[in-house]
Enzyme design. Sequence first.
Site, PDB file in Angstrom:
ATOM      1  N   LYS A   1     -32.014  25.234  -4.261  1.00  0.00           N
ATOM      2  CA  LYS A   1     -32.081  23.992  -3.465  1.00  0.00           C
ATOM      3  C   LYS A   1     -31.287  24.149  -2.158  1.00  0.00           C
ATOM      4  O   LYS A   1     -31.755  23.770  -1.085  1.00  0.00           O
ATOM      5  CB  LYS A   1     -31.522  22.799  -4.270  1.00  0.00           C
ATOM      6  CG  LYS A   1     -32.246  22.547  -5.580  1.00  0.00           C
ATOM      7  CD  LYS A   1     -31.697  21.354  -6.323  1.00  0.00           C
ATOM      8  CE  LYS A   1     -30.252  21.494  -6.782  1.00  0.00           C
ATOM      9  NZ  LYS A   1     -30.008  22.567  -7.778  1.00  0.00           N
TER      10      LYS A   1
ATOM     11  N   ARG B   1     -23.997  34.413  -7.398  1.00  0.00           N
ATOM     12  CA  ARG B   1     -23.824  33.701  -6.123  1.00  0.00           C
ATOM     13  C   ARG B   1     -22.430  33.923  -5.544  1.00  0.00           C
ATOM     14  O   ARG B   1     -21.416  33.846  -6.219  1.00  0.00           O
ATOM     15  CB  ARG B   1     -24.039  32.208  -6.313  1.00  0.00           C
ATOM     16  CG  ARG B   1     -23.665  31.423  -5.049  1.00  0.00           C
ATOM     17  CD  ARG B   1     -24.035  29.982  -5.081  1.00  0.00           C
ATOM     18  NE  ARG B   1     -23.786  29.341  -6.335  1.00  0.00           N
ATOM     19  CZ  ARG B   1     -24.408  28.230  -6.735  1.00  0.00           C
ATOM     20  NH1 ARG B   1     -25.310  27.679  -5.961  1.00  0.00           N
ATOM     21  NH2 ARG B   1     -24.127  27.677  -7.886  1.00  0.00           N
TER      22      ARG B   1
ATOM     23  N   ARG C   1     -17.918  30.040  -6.655  1.00  0.00           N
ATOM     24  CA  ARG C   1     -17.622  28.637  -6.947  1.00  0.00           C
ATOM     25  C   ARG C   1     -16.947  28.502  -8.306  1.00  0.00           C
ATOM     26  O   ARG C   1     -17.293  29.221  -9.236  1.00  0.00           O
ATOM     27  CB  ARG C   1     -18.925  27.837  -6.937  1.00  0.00           C
ATOM     28  CG  ARG C   1     -19.036  26.929  -5.737  1.00  0.00           C
ATOM     29  CD  ARG C   1     -20.386  26.334  -5.581  1.00  0.00           C
ATOM     30  NE  ARG C   1     -20.885  25.567  -6.721  1.00  0.00           N
ATOM     31  CZ  ARG C   1     -22.065  24.967  -6.734  1.00  0.00           C
ATOM     32  NH1 ARG C   1     -22.851  25.046  -5.672  1.00  0.00           N
ATOM     33  NH2 ARG C   1     -22.465  24.285  -7.784  1.00  0.00           N
TER      34      ARG C   1
ATOM     35  N   ARG D   1     -23.617  22.780 -17.165  1.00  0.00           N
ATOM     36  CA  ARG D   1     -24.420  22.295 -16.021  1.00  0.00           C
ATOM     37  C   ARG D   1     -25.912  22.355 -16.357  1.00  0.00           C
ATOM     38  O   ARG D   1     -26.665  21.439 -16.020  1.00  0.00           O
ATOM     39  CB  ARG D   1     -24.125  23.138 -14.778  1.00  0.00           C
ATOM     40  CG  ARG D   1     -22.760  22.842 -14.182  1.00  0.00           C
ATOM     41  CD  ARG D   1     -22.341  23.894 -13.181  1.00  0.00           C
ATOM     42  NE  ARG D   1     -23.249  24.014 -12.063  1.00  0.00           N
ATOM     43  CZ  ARG D   1     -23.339  25.104 -11.304  1.00  0.00           C
ATOM     44  NH1 ARG D   1     -22.576  26.153 -11.536  1.00  0.00           N
ATOM     45  NH2 ARG D   1     -24.182  25.131 -10.295  1.00  0.00           N
TER      46      ARG D   1
END
Length: 275
Positions: free
Chosen positions: A26, A149, A182, A193
């Site tokens: 996203k 990531r 993160r 999540r």
Amino acid sequence: MPNETANQTVRNIGPVILLGPPGAGKGTQSKKIVDRYGIPQISTGDLLREHVARGTELGLEAKAIMARGELVPDELMYGIVVHRLREADCLRGFVLDGFPRTAAQAGWLDAFLEKEVFDNSGNPETCPPPVVIQLLVDYNQLLLRITGRRSCPTCGRLYNIHSQSPAVDELCDLDGSKLVMRDDDRADVISERLAAYENQTRPVADYYRRQRRLVAINADRPVEEVTAQIFGVIERHYQERYPQDGHSEPLLGSVTPKPGSGKSKSLRPKRLNLE
Ligand code: AP5
């Protein structure tokens, strides 16, 4: 996406809602839409992380919830979203990345847009209804994307150690900053999540599907291919609403709110002086 298309694409695109689980892309795709259409990205995750970094009351409340991989309560989200949507740069449209995330948020957003933003008159000088795009990605691919990531703390550029690694290990290609991971990308939080997505966010896709407003695309493809699919969906959505609009003339800043809404000063009709 190069800026060569910018003049052709300065139109009232309206809201673009990107739905998808953590790691679906996203954020990555929002930035492509921003570059092409010149509308802002509204990432509720980024807004919350800013609050956490600034140590606001909301940030203090959200910090522990986010660290557990749970969703921040709807009532806290509405305040930050409405504040952001009323800013002047949202006049021609905006990309929602991470909102709505519960069925209640989806209903709230529809009511807000209906009241303050879009209209269905077919006039290209008004803000069209949202286009809702769901990014479908295989579960194992999601895990690879999340665990791999890395992001630049200075410019925000996203990398992935598996698929989009920087030229020099762990350093941003643009400004040389040391890339970071993160906090909520740890294995134990990721499963929470993904569970929150299944239980609370999947019903959002069902909500839009029931209304025949959902366009699902295969996002398990290289970034550029996913981008091309998204641009295709946005263009079709726009052309279906405004077939008469050849979009050769820039319509910068010409959003007109629904007659009688008048609640938000920043959404009043306004033509920018282009000279
Ligand atoms: P948020 O920040 O929104 O996180 P998320 O939804 O979990 O999504 P991500 O940012 O993890 O993934 P993404 O889909 O943006 O993927 P990306 O482009 O980065 O939310 C964080 C937290 O805030 C939530 O858990 C919740 O607590 C709270 N929150 C936020 N909004 C809320 C709301 N509305 N209500 C309540 N709480 C809320 O890509 C991932 C990686 O994959 C990157 O490394 C990228 O380079 C790579 N990649 C992307 N596309 C591709 C591709 N096509 N091929 C290969 N690699 C790719």
